[in-house]
Scaffold this motif. Structure first.
Motif, mmCIF file in Angstrom:
data_model
loop_
_atom_site.group_PDB
_atom_site.id
_atom_site.type_symbol
_atom_site.label_atom_id
_atom_site.label_comp_id
_atom_site.label_asym_id
_atom_site.label_seq_id
_atom_site.Cartn_x
_atom_site.Cartn_y
_atom_site.Cartn_z
ATOM 1 N N THR A 190 0.845 -1.202 0.000
ATOM 2 C CA THR A 190 0.000 0.000 0.000
ATOM 3 C C THR A 190 0.875 1.245 0.000
ATOM 4 O O THR A 190 0.635 2.183 -0.766
ATOM 5 N N GLN A 191 1.904 1.268 0.835
ATOM 6 C CA GLN A 191 2.825 2.407 0.867
ATOM 7 C C GLN A 191 3.520 2.582 -0.484
ATOM 8 O O GLN A 191 3.661 3.699 -0.983
ATOM 9 N N ILE A 192 3.945 1.476 -1.062
ATOM 10 C CA ILE A 192 4.648 1.511 -2.341
ATOM 11 C C ILE A 192 3.746 2.076 -3.436
ATOM 12 O O ILE A 192 4.158 2.936 -4.218
ATOM 13 N N PHE A 193 2.496 1.625 -3.481
ATOM 14 C CA PHE A 193 1.578 2.127 -4.509
ATOM 15 C C PHE A 193 1.157 3.569 -4.248
ATOM 16 O O PHE A 193 0.856 4.310 -5.184
ATOM 17 N N GLN A 194 1.158 3.994 -2.985
ATOM 18 C CA GLN A 194 0.904 5.406 -2.690
ATOM 19 C C GLN A 194 1.993 6.276 -3.314
ATOM 20 O O GLN A 194 1.718 7.365 -3.813
ATOM 21 N N TYR A 214 -1.972 4.252 -15.670
ATOM 22 C CA TYR A 214 -1.220 3.045 -15.352
ATOM 23 C C TYR A 214 -2.095 2.114 -14.521
ATOM 24 O O TYR A 214 -3.074 2.522 -13.906
ATOM 25 N N ARG A 215 -1.712 0.866 -14.554
ATOM 26 C CA ARG A 215 -2.351 -0.168 -13.744
ATOM 27 C C ARG A 215 -1.265 -1.161 -13.394
ATOM 28 O O ARG A 215 -0.353 -1.416 -14.177
ATOM 29 N N PHE A 216 -1.366 -1.732 -12.193
ATOM 30 C CA PHE A 216 -0.341 -2.650 -11.706
ATOM 31 C C PHE A 216 -0.957 -4.016 -11.415
ATOM 32 O O PHE A 216 -2.036 -4.092 -10.830
ATOM 33 N N ILE A 217 -0.270 -5.064 -11.813
ATOM 34 C CA ILE A 217 -0.724 -6.429 -11.596
ATOM 35 C C ILE A 217 0.303 -7.101 -10.686
ATOM 36 O O ILE A 217 1.460 -7.293 -11.070
ATOM 37 N N VAL A 218 -0.126 -7.442 -9.473
ATOM 38 C CA VAL A 218 0.762 -8.073 -8.502
ATOM 39 C C VAL A 218 0.728 -9.580 -8.729
ATOM 40 O O VAL A 218 -0.336 -10.200 -8.756
ATOM 41 N N ILE A 219 1.914 -10.151 -8.894
ATOM 42 C CA ILE A 219 2.055 -11.588 -9.108
ATOM 43 C C ILE A 219 2.898 -12.127 -7.953
ATOM 44 O O ILE A 219 4.063 -11.754 -7.809
ATOM 45 N N GLU A 220 2.271 -12.976 -7.147
ATOM 46 C CA GLU A 220 2.977 -13.565 -6.013
ATOM 47 C C GLU A 220 3.244 -15.040 -6.294
ATOM 48 O O GLU A 220 2.907 -15.549 -7.356
ATOM 49 N N GLN A 221 3.851 -15.707 -5.351
ATOM 50 C CA GLN A 221 4.321 -17.077 -5.543
ATOM 51 C C GLN A 221 3.275 -18.012 -6.144
ATOM 52 O O GLN A 221 3.585 -18.806 -7.014
ATOM 53 N N ALA A 228 5.702 6.477 -12.477
ATOM 54 C CA ALA A 228 5.022 5.726 -11.413
ATOM 55 C C ALA A 228 5.776 4.431 -11.119
ATOM 56 O O ALA A 228 5.927 4.025 -9.961
ATOM 57 N N THR A 229 6.283 3.801 -12.165
ATOM 58 C CA THR A 229 7.052 2.565 -12.004
ATOM 59 C C THR A 229 8.342 2.845 -11.240
ATOM 60 O O THR A 229 8.714 2.090 -10.328
ATOM 61 N N TYR A 230 9.013 3.921 -11.582
ATOM 62 C CA TYR A 230 10.236 4.287 -10.887
ATOM 63 C C TYR A 230 9.948 4.629 -9.423
ATOM 64 O O TYR A 230 10.726 4.286 -8.530
ATOM 65 N N ALA A 231 8.813 5.270 -9.175
ATOM 66 C CA ALA A 231 8.424 5.572 -7.791
ATOM 67 C C ALA A 231 8.234 4.283 -6.998
ATOM 68 O O ALA A 231 8.610 4.214 -5.817
ATOM 69 N N ILE A 232 7.689 3.250 -7.637
ATOM 70 C CA ILE A 232 7.544 1.946 -6.972
ATOM 71 C C ILE A 232 8.926 1.392 -6.634
ATOM 72 O O ILE A 232 9.144 0.865 -5.534
ATOM 73 N N GLN A 233 9.859 1.506 -7.570
ATOM 74 C CA GLN A 233 11.218 1.026 -7.305
ATOM 75 C C GLN A 233 11.833 1.751 -6.108
ATOM 76 O O GLN A 233 12.398 1.116 -5.213
ATOM 77 N N LEU A 234 11.734 3.071 -6.103
ATOM 78 C CA LEU A 234 12.337 3.847 -5.023
ATOM 79 C C LEU A 234 11.657 3.578 -3.688
ATOM 80 O O LEU A 234 12.325 3.431 -2.657
ATOM 81 N N ALA A 235 10.328 3.481 -3.689
ATOM 82 C CA ALA A 235 9.604 3.213 -2.438
ATOM 83 C C ALA A 235 9.955 1.837 -1.894
ATOM 84 O O ALA A 235 10.133 1.675 -0.680
ATOM 85 N N SER A 236 10.067 0.858 -2.778
ATOM 86 C CA SER A 236 10.431 -0.476 -2.287
ATOM 87 C C SER A 236 11.855 -0.472 -1.745
ATOM 88 O O SER A 236 12.134 -1.107 -0.723
#
Length: 184
Positions: free
Chosen positions: A27-31, A45-52, A115-123
């Protein structure tokens, strides 16, 4: 984490393992992604989370793209590796609205990229490492369908997110800024 240190010392990390961000951290990362420059407030943009649990399906989608686009045996092997490279993958779709003339397609793509780069930096700020992966399989029909892309949409990459497998000391890059900066 200090913002300037984060910006000047970030790097892509390809060897990732668990843990990945939890729901609260995501949630913080997407914020952070929502704070990207966005002319017209389009959120293109739209994000698709893929987990294990979805990695096998993701691998199948990549392999389908390899076959469809005749990308060869090397890419087929890479598809398997890609789907198991990180404990979490975030697919990024640029949602392009061609009807809005004041915000051209290229600007909407840049917004999705920011937005993608912001996700990288937040993570990174939360202690996770990542790498942005692209490639010709982004145009695979089955992958686009799974990501619910419309005709004008573009998958711009996959963010692999997790923890660094090895704690390596990275060398700081000191770029020759004279090659890239000029004054008018």
């Amino acid at each position: 984490m200090d913002a300037l240190k984060l910006l000047t010392e970030r790097y892509s990390e390809k060897k990732l393992s668990a843990p990945a961000p939890n729901k609260q951290q995501l949630t913080q990362i997407f914020q952070a992604a929502l704070r990207a420059p966005d002319h017209g407030k389009l959120q293109p943009y739209r994000f698709i989370v893929i987990e294990q649990e979805q990695m096998t399906e993701f691998s199948s989608l990549l392999k389908s793209a390899v076959h469809e686009l005749n990308l060869g045996e090397e890419r087929l092997k890479k598809a398997d590796d890609l789907a198991t490279r990180a404990p979490m993958i975030i697919g990024v779709v640029a949602k392009i609205n061609l009807c809005i003339k004041k915000v051209p397609e290229w600007e909407q793509l840049l917004c999705a990229g920011c937005a993608t780069y912001a996700i990288q930096l937040a993570s990174n700020a939360l202690g996770f490492k990542n790498v942005w992966i692209s490639g010709p399989w982004l145009d695979g029909t089955n992958l686009r369908e799974a990501f619910q892309c419309e005709t004008q949409d573009k998958i711009i990459g996959f963010l692999m997110i997790g923890s660094a497998e090895e704690k390596l000391e990275r060398e700081k890059k000191n770029l020759n800024l004279e090659d890239i900066i000029h004054y008018l």
